[in-house]
Design a protein around this motif. Sequence first.
Motif, short mmCIF file in Angstrom:
data_model
loop_
_atom_site.label_atom_id
_atom_site.label_comp_id
_atom_site.label_asym_id
_atom_site.label_seq_id
_atom_site.Cartn_x
_atom_site.Cartn_y
_atom_site.Cartn_z
N PRO A 239 0.82 -1.22 0.00
CA PRO A 239 0.00 0.00 0.00
C PRO A 239 0.85 1.27 0.00
O PRO A 239 1.94 1.29 0.59
N GLY A 240 0.37 2.30 -0.65
CA GLY A 240 0.98 3.62 -0.55
C GLY A 240 0.27 4.39 0.56
O GLY A 240 -0.53 3.81 1.31
N GLY A 241 0.55 5.69 0.65
CA GLY A 241 -0.05 6.50 1.72
C GLY A 241 -1.57 6.48 1.68
O GLY A 241 -2.23 6.24 2.71
N ASP A 242 -2.15 6.69 0.50
CA ASP A 242 -3.62 6.73 0.38
C ASP A 242 -4.22 5.38 0.77
O ASP A 242 -5.23 5.32 1.46
N GLU A 243 -3.56 4.31 0.31
CA GLU A 243 -4.08 2.96 0.57
C GLU A 243 -3.97 2.62 2.06
O GLU A 243 -4.89 2.03 2.64
N ASP A 244 -2.86 3.03 2.69
CA ASP A 244 -2.68 2.78 4.13
C ASP A 244 -3.78 3.48 4.93
O ASP A 244 -4.34 2.93 5.86
N ARG A 245 -4.09 4.71 4.51
CA ARG A 245 -5.10 5.51 5.23
C ARG A 245 -6.48 4.89 5.06
O ARG A 245 -7.25 4.80 6.01
N LEU A 246 -6.79 4.43 3.84
CA LEU A 246 -8.16 3.96 3.55
C LEU A 246 -8.33 2.45 3.72
O LEU A 246 -9.45 1.95 3.74
N GLY A 247 -7.20 1.73 3.81
CA GLY A 247 -7.29 0.27 3.96
C GLY A 247 -7.78 -0.44 2.71
O GLY A 247 -8.34 -1.53 2.78
N ARG A 248 -7.57 0.20 1.56
CA ARG A 248 -7.97 -0.42 0.28
C ARG A 248 -6.81 -0.32 -0.71
O ARG A 248 -6.09 0.68 -0.70
N PRO A 249 -6.65 -1.35 -1.57
CA PRO A 249 -5.51 -1.31 -2.51
C PRO A 249 -5.75 -0.38 -3.70
O PRO A 249 -6.89 -0.22 -4.15
N PHE A 250 -4.70 0.22 -4.18
CA PHE A 250 -4.71 1.00 -5.43
C PHE A 250 -5.88 2.00 -5.50
O PHE A 250 -6.74 1.90 -6.36
N VAL A 251 -5.87 2.93 -4.56
CA VAL A 251 -6.89 3.99 -4.62
C VAL A 251 -6.29 5.34 -5.02
O VAL A 251 -7.02 6.29 -5.28
N GLY A 252 -4.96 5.45 -5.07
CA GLY A 252 -4.32 6.72 -5.42
C GLY A 252 -4.20 6.88 -6.93
O GLY A 252 -4.95 6.29 -7.71
N ARG A 253 -3.20 7.67 -7.34
CA ARG A 253 -3.01 7.96 -8.78
C ARG A 253 -2.75 6.68 -9.58
O ARG A 253 -3.27 6.50 -10.67
N SER A 254 -1.90 5.80 -9.01
CA SER A 254 -1.61 4.56 -9.74
C SER A 254 -2.85 3.68 -9.80
O SER A 254 -3.05 2.93 -10.76
N GLY A 255 -3.72 3.81 -8.79
CA GLY A 255 -4.97 3.06 -8.80
C GLY A 255 -5.90 3.52 -9.92
O GLY A 255 -6.57 2.70 -10.56
N GLN A 256 -5.90 4.84 -10.15
CA GLN A 256 -6.74 5.36 -11.25
C GLN A 256 -6.26 4.81 -12.59
O GLN A 256 -7.06 4.41 -13.44
N LEU A 257 -4.93 4.77 -12.75
CA LEU A 257 -4.39 4.22 -14.00
C LEU A 257 -4.72 2.73 -14.09
O LEU A 257 -5.12 2.24 -15.16
N LEU A 258 -4.60 2.01 -12.99
CA LEU A 258 -4.90 0.58 -12.99
C LEU A 258 -6.37 0.35 -13.39
O LEU A 258 -6.66 -0.56 -14.18
N THR A 259 -7.26 1.16 -12.86
CA THR A 259 -8.68 1.03 -13.22
C THR A 259 -8.85 1.20 -14.73
O THR A 259 -9.57 0.42 -15.38
N GLY A 260 -8.16 2.18 -15.31
CA GLY A 260 -8.24 2.40 -16.77
C GLY A 260 -7.66 1.22 -17.54
O GLY A 260 -8.19 0.83 -18.59
N MET A 261 -6.57 0.66 -17.02
CA MET A 261 -5.95 -0.49 -17.70
C MET A 261 -6.92 -1.67 -17.73
O MET A 261 -7.09 -2.34 -18.75
N LEU A 262 -7.57 -1.91 -16.59
CA LEU A 262 -8.54 -3.01 -16.52
C LEU A 262 -9.71 -2.75 -17.46
O LEU A 262 -10.16 -3.63 -18.20
#
Length: 149
Positions: free
Chosen positions: A7-30
């Motif tokens: 987890p990065g900072g955002d993920e550590d805070r929210l307890g969910r994987p890939f919710v930050g900037r890289s998460g947005q890109l991952l969502t687009g990739m999927l």
Amino acid sequence: MLIGEGPGGDEDRLGRPFVGRSGQLLTGMLESIGLSRQQVYIANVVKCRPPGNRTPTPDEAQACLPFLRRQVALVRPKIILLLGSTAARYTIGGDVRIRRDHGTWTYRAGVWMMPTYHPSALLRDPPRKLEAWQDLQALAEKMKELELC
Ligand code: URA
């Protein structure tokens, strides 16, 4: 199933994987291969971010691997997409190098595994997105072959 590094900072805070900037890109990739976040299970090698956002040490990864193994056992994925070299090293094993090994399949214990670029690496080096997109096309093909879609 997808496996990231940790987890990065955002993920550590929210307890969910890939919710930050890289998460947005991952969502687009999927989404580029018609997959929603709801259709995949995302795990990480380490379960909290090492100080200073550095790569996890082998000791840190080993300490968390029993949790990852349990996640895999519960989810029983047919395919695992490995995001970046940390995920690939601690699953496929050996000296995985993403630039060389991305897009190549390993079949082990009933699971197809393929390393690709970590979304954070793609944010740092956007021209690599073409290779990652080709890896995702190969993933979509494998899903068709296995009649998962
Ligand atoms: N990077 C990762 O490897 N995992 C996350 O959950 C977020 C960013």
